[in-house]
Design a protein around this motif. Structure first.
Motif, PDB file in Angstrom:
ATOM      1  N   GLU A  44       0.669  -1.236  -0.139  1.00 15.70           N
ATOM      2  CA  GLU A  44      -0.181  -0.077   0.440  1.00 15.70           C
ATOM      3  C   GLU A  44       0.923   1.111   0.215  1.00 15.70           C
ATOM      4  OE1 GLU A  44      -2.457   0.974   3.333  1.00 15.70           O
ATOM      5  OE2 GLU A  44      -4.372  -0.696   2.354  1.00 15.70           O
ATOM      6  N   CYS A  45       0.565   1.911  -1.240  1.00 20.71           N
ATOM      7  CA  CYS A  45       1.488   3.166  -1.037  1.00 20.71           C
ATOM      8  C   CYS A  45       1.264   4.109   0.160  1.00 20.71           C
ATOM      9  CB  CYS A  45       1.495   3.731  -2.875  1.00 20.71           C
ATOM     10  SG  CYS A  45       2.204   5.053  -2.958  1.00 20.71           S
ATOM     11  N   PRO A  46       1.861   4.660   0.522  1.00 21.39           N
ATOM     12  CA  PRO A  46       1.472   5.996   2.197  1.00 21.39           C
ATOM     13  C   PRO A  46       1.031   7.043   1.557  1.00 21.39           C
ATOM     14  CG  PRO A  46       3.952   5.318   2.022  1.00 21.39           C
ATOM     15  CD  PRO A  46       4.003   4.288   0.874  1.00 21.39           C
ATOM     16  N   HIS A  47       0.900   7.424   0.199  1.00 25.86           N
ATOM     17  CA  HIS A  47       0.359   8.374  -0.647  1.00 25.86           C
ATOM     18  C   HIS A  47      -1.397   7.699  -0.978  1.00 25.86           C
ATOM     19  CE1 HIS A  47      -0.659  10.720  -4.783  1.00 25.86           C
ATOM     20  NE2 HIS A  47      -0.584  11.258  -3.688  1.00 25.86           N
ATOM     21  N   LYS A  48      -1.407   7.162  -1.729  1.00 23.10           N
ATOM     22  CA  LYS A  48      -3.146   7.181  -1.808  1.00 23.10           C
ATOM     23  C   LYS A  48      -3.137   5.486  -2.219  1.00 23.10           C
ATOM     24  CE  LYS A  48      -4.959  11.820  -2.767  1.00 23.10           C
ATOM     25  NZ  LYS A  48      -5.627  11.942  -4.369  1.00 23.10           N
ATOM     26  N   LYS A  49      -2.308   4.959  -0.960  1.00 20.19           N
ATOM     27  CA  LYS A  49      -2.267   3.596  -1.704  1.00 20.19           C
ATOM     28  C   LYS A  49      -2.792   2.417  -2.381  1.00 20.19           C
ATOM     29  CE  LYS A  49      -5.486   3.527   2.448  1.00 20.19           C
ATOM     30  NZ  LYS A  49      -6.794   2.771   3.578  1.00 20.19           N
ATOM     31  N   GLY A  50      -1.828   2.867  -3.505  1.00 25.72           N
ATOM     32  CA  GLY A  50      -1.623   2.073  -4.754  1.00 25.72           C
ATOM     33  C   GLY A  50      -1.028   1.132  -4.156  1.00 25.72           C
ATOM     34  N   PRO A  51      -0.922   0.171  -5.616  1.00 24.61           N
ATOM     35  CA  PRO A  51      -0.582  -1.632  -5.123  1.00 24.61           C
ATOM     36  C   PRO A  51       1.100  -1.239  -5.597  1.00 24.61           C
ATOM     37  CG  PRO A  51      -1.397  -1.747  -7.301  1.00 24.61           C
ATOM     38  CD  PRO A  51      -1.495  -0.064  -6.575  1.00 24.61           C
ATOM     39  N   THR A  63       9.391   1.927  -7.644  1.00 26.14           N
ATOM     40  CA  THR A  63       8.103   3.114  -8.415  1.00 26.14           C
ATOM     41  C   THR A  63       6.905   3.041  -8.545  1.00 26.14           C
ATOM     42  OG1 THR A  63       9.649   3.973  -9.254  1.00 26.14           O
ATOM     43  CG2 THR A  63       7.825   5.191  -9.902  1.00 26.14           C
ATOM     44  N   CYS A  64       5.710   3.812  -7.550  1.00 28.56           N
ATOM     45  CA  CYS A  64       4.161   3.448  -7.156  1.00 28.56           C
ATOM     46  C   CYS A  64       3.823   3.154  -8.142  1.00 28.56           C
ATOM     47  CB  CYS A  64       3.974   4.460  -5.975  1.00 28.56           C
ATOM     48  SG  CYS A  64       2.320   4.292  -6.246  1.00 28.56           S
ATOM     49  N   PRO A  65       3.162   2.381  -8.833  1.00 27.16           N
ATOM     50  CA  PRO A  65       2.111   3.051 -10.458  1.00 27.16           C
ATOM     51  C   PRO A  65       1.187   3.928 -10.449  1.00 27.16           C
ATOM     52  CG  PRO A  65       1.770   0.397  -8.814  1.00 27.16           C
ATOM     53  CD  PRO A  65       2.403   1.594  -8.135  1.00 27.16           C
ATOM     54  N   LEU A  66       0.826   4.050  -9.223  1.00 28.59           N
ATOM     55  CA  LEU A  66      -0.307   5.435  -9.947  1.00 28.59           C
ATOM     56  C   LEU A  66       0.251   6.316  -9.833  1.00 28.59           C
ATOM     57  CD1 LEU A  66      -2.866   4.371  -6.633  1.00 28.59           C
ATOM     58  CD2 LEU A  66      -2.517   3.571  -9.801  1.00 28.59           C
ATOM     59  N   HIS A  67       1.184   7.290  -9.194  1.00 24.85           N
ATOM     60  CA  HIS A  67       1.759   8.506  -8.850  1.00 24.85           C
ATOM     61  C   HIS A  67       2.795   9.054  -9.303  1.00 24.85           C
ATOM     62  CE1 HIS A  67      -2.289   8.213  -6.706  1.00 24.85           C
ATOM     63  NE2 HIS A  67      -2.558   9.384  -7.922  1.00 24.85           N
ATOM     64  N   ASN A  68       3.962   6.878  -8.767  1.00 21.56           N
ATOM     65  CA  ASN A  68       5.307   7.344  -9.427  1.00 21.56           C
ATOM     66  C   ASN A  68       5.984   7.907  -8.523  1.00 21.56           C
ATOM     67  OD1 ASN A  68       5.049   6.394 -11.855  1.00 21.56           O
ATOM     68  ND2 ASN A  68       4.792   8.637 -13.069  1.00 21.56           N
ATOM     69  N   TRP A  69       5.713   8.208  -7.207  1.00 21.90           N
ATOM     70  CA  TRP A  69       6.582   8.228  -5.665  1.00 21.90           C
ATOM     71  C   TRP A  69       7.505   6.918  -5.510  1.00 21.90           C
ATOM     72  CZ3 TRP A  69       4.483   9.800  -0.675  1.00 21.90           C
ATOM     73  CH2 TRP A  69       3.124  10.882  -1.000  1.00 21.90           C
ATOM     74  N   ASN A  70       8.341   7.537  -4.926  1.00 21.70           N
ATOM     75  CA  ASN A  70       9.401   6.257  -4.628  1.00 21.70           C
ATOM     76  C   ASN A  70       9.804   5.630  -3.578  1.00 21.70           C
ATOM     77  OD1 ASN A  70      11.102   5.888  -7.946  1.00 21.70           O
ATOM     78  ND2 ASN A  70      11.028   7.794  -7.112  1.00 21.70           N
TER      79      ASN A  70
HETATM   80  S1  FES Z   1      -0.758   5.705  -4.953  1.00 25.11           S
HETATM   81 FE1  FES Z   1       1.758   5.878  -4.535  1.00 25.11          FE
HETATM   82  S2  FES Z   1       2.388   7.781  -5.663  1.00 25.11           S
HETATM   83 FE2  FES Z   1      -0.086   8.419  -5.197  1.00 25.11          FE
END
Ligand code: FES
Length: 106
Positions: A44-51, A63-70
């Protein structure tokens, strides 16, 4: 005392990818780097829970698949300028067999 969960063999985890393990604490992504290092992070990404398990592994980051946070695979810290931390879990490797513990490292 910790409960180790067997994940499978190192070869079962795609290199530069991850495999998802369903646990009582939710899904955990088990990642494999190009150097065959294994890390476990909450999926779960700390941003918006991306896988995170569907992200791209490079070096010791994913790199998160949703908004590219590393995210640092070792410890789960988000790479600046973004902020946050994904829960990380201890990994044990014995004879190429990978296990994770649900006791969060951080
Ligand atoms: S949910 Fe992972 S970068 Fe936004």
């Amino acid at each position: 005392m910790s409960d180790w969960i067997e994940v499978g063999m190192i070869e079962d985890i795609p290199q530069l990818g991850a495999r998802v393990v369903k646990t009582t604490q939710g899904n955990i992504g088990v990642f494999r780097t190009a150097e065959d290092e294994i890390f476990a992070l909450k999926d779960e990404c700390p941003h918006k829970k991306g896988p995170l398990s569907q992200g791209i592994v490079h070096g010791k980051r994913v790199t998160c698949p949703l908004h590219n946070w590393n995210i640092e695979l070792d410890g789960g810290d988000v790479v600046a300028p973004d902020e946050g931390c994904a829960a990380s879990y201890p990994v044990r490797i014995e004879d190429s067999k990978v296990s994770i513990s649900l006791q969060t490292a951080s």
